[in-house]
Design a protein around this motif. Structure first.
Motif, mmCIF file in Angstrom:
data_model
loop_
_atom_site.group_PDB
_atom_site.id
_atom_site.type_symbol
_atom_site.label_atom_id
_atom_site.label_comp_id
_atom_site.label_asym_id
_atom_site.label_seq_id
_atom_site.Cartn_x
_atom_site.Cartn_y
_atom_site.Cartn_z
ATOM 1 N N ALA A 85 51.458 40.923 46.496
ATOM 2 C CA ALA A 85 50.841 40.483 45.250
ATOM 3 C C ALA A 85 49.535 41.245 45.023
ATOM 4 O O ALA A 85 49.078 41.397 43.903
ATOM 5 N N GLN A 86 48.959 41.728 46.119
ATOM 6 C CA GLN A 86 47.743 42.534 46.034
ATOM 7 C C GLN A 86 48.112 43.934 45.540
ATOM 8 O O GLN A 86 49.251 44.377 45.687
ATOM 9 N N ASP A 87 47.171 44.636 44.934
ATOM 10 C CA ASP A 87 47.384 46.018 44.522
ATOM 11 C C ASP A 87 47.891 46.837 45.715
ATOM 12 O O ASP A 87 47.318 46.782 46.809
ATOM 13 N N SER A 88 48.966 47.583 45.502
ATOM 14 C CA SER A 88 49.588 48.354 46.603
ATOM 15 C C SER A 88 48.619 49.343 47.227
ATOM 16 O O SER A 88 48.587 49.510 48.448
ATOM 17 N N ARG A 89 47.822 50.018 46.423
ATOM 18 C CA ARG A 89 46.878 50.991 46.948
ATOM 19 C C ARG A 89 45.813 50.319 47.809
ATOM 20 O O ARG A 89 45.485 50.781 48.887
ATOM 21 N N THR A 90 45.282 49.191 47.328
ATOM 22 C CA THR A 90 44.270 48.456 48.085
ATOM 23 C C THR A 90 44.854 47.971 49.407
ATOM 24 O O THR A 90 44.218 48.068 50.456
ATOM 25 N N CYS A 91 46.066 47.471 49.350
ATOM 26 C CA CYS A 91 46.757 46.996 50.556
ATOM 27 C C CYS A 91 46.936 48.130 51.560
ATOM 28 O O CYS A 91 46.635 47.977 52.747
ATOM 29 N N ALA A 92 47.405 49.291 51.091
ATOM 30 C CA ALA A 92 47.628 50.427 51.988
ATOM 31 C C ALA A 92 46.309 50.946 52.560
ATOM 32 O O ALA A 92 46.236 51.279 53.756
ATOM 33 N N SER A 93 45.265 50.995 51.743
ATOM 34 C CA SER A 93 43.950 51.439 52.235
ATOM 35 C C SER A 93 43.439 50.509 53.332
ATOM 36 O O SER A 93 42.905 50.959 54.346
ATOM 37 N N ARG A 94 43.597 49.206 53.104
ATOM 38 C CA ARG A 94 43.167 48.228 54.109
ATOM 39 C C ARG A 94 43.946 48.415 55.414
ATOM 40 O O ARG A 94 43.376 48.423 56.502
ATOM 41 N N GLN A 95 45.262 48.620 55.299
ATOM 42 C CA GLN A 95 46.080 48.815 56.495
ATOM 43 C C GLN A 95 45.698 50.104 57.234
ATOM 44 O O GLN A 95 45.667 50.132 58.463
ATOM 45 N N LEU A 96 45.421 51.171 56.490
ATOM 46 C CA LEU A 96 44.981 52.420 57.134
ATOM 47 C C LEU A 96 43.717 52.186 57.945
ATOM 48 O O LEU A 96 43.609 52.653 59.088
ATOM 49 N N ALA A 97 42.772 51.443 57.389
ATOM 50 C CA ALA A 97 41.516 51.151 58.095
ATOM 51 C C ALA A 97 41.781 50.262 59.311
ATOM 52 O O ALA A 97 41.273 50.532 60.408
ATOM 53 N N GLU A 98 42.587 49.214 59.127
ATOM 54 C CA GLU A 98 42.870 48.286 60.221
ATOM 55 C C GLU A 98 43.613 48.959 61.368
ATOM 56 O O GLU A 98 43.410 48.610 62.532
ATOM 57 N N GLN A 99 44.480 49.929 61.043
ATOM 58 C CA GLN A 99 45.249 50.607 62.085
ATOM 59 C C GLN A 99 44.520 51.832 62.639
ATOM 60 O O GLN A 99 45.048 52.543 63.479
#
Length: 171
Positions: A85-99
């Motif tokens: 439900a979150q913006d796909s780009r924001t979600c992917a950016s967050r995952q890149l940082a978390e990983q």
């Protein structure tokens, strides 16, 4: 006569060698790419998205722009970003940082099938480098059909998507 043949042979060898060098071009860009397809896609559509990505690889049958390296990231988290439900780009950016992704690491969020396919290419930067290039819509069938007049343009757009995300990552 033998001397003329020897000179001709050397000339042919040199011209053939320089032609081969001219065709070689620059080495492919080394980039870590993770393809994350929407979980709603069926296996054939997922395979088609992967085939398009592989067609961009220098080791692929049609040659390409990149040496694709493993990204070392958990794909399931990024696949979730395609339906979040979150913006796909924001979600992917967050995952890149978390990983802990660094350097030229790109995630390609793939969605759709047939003539309604899309890619969103995300790098490790805080903001897209070229947002107009980092999201593409295309005909997936035409991208993979060697006889399609659209194939070259779609592959070029896909490569540009990855390059723009790489620039976002600090290339």
């Amino acid at each position: 006569m033998i001397r003329s043949l020897a000179v001709l042979g050397v000339a042919l060898a040199l011209s053939g060698g320089s032609a081969a060098l001219a065709q070689a071009g620059p080495p492919p860009l080394r980039v870590k790419v993770l393809l994350a397809s929407s979980p709603h896609l069926d296996p054939p559509a997922r395979a088609q998205h992967d085939a398009l990505l592989q067609s961009l690889s220098a080791g692929g049958p049609s040659g390409g722009w990149f040496e694709l390296l493993p990204a070392g990231l958990d794909v399931a988290e990024f696949e979730h970003c395609t339906i979040s439900a979150q913006d796909s780009r924001t979600c992917a950016s967050r995952q890149l940082a978390e990983q802990g992704a660094t350097g030229a690491t790109i995630v390609v969020l793939a969605g759709g099938e047939a003539d309604h396919a899309s890619w969103l290419c995300v790098g490790v930067g805080a903001a897209p480098n070229r947002p107009e290039r980092q999201f593409i819509r295309f005909d997936l069938n035409a991208a993979l059909d060697a006889a399609s007049p659209k194939r070259r343009d779609i592959r070029s757009d896909a490569a540009s998507c990855i390059v723009a995300a790489g620039a976002e990552s600090g290339w």
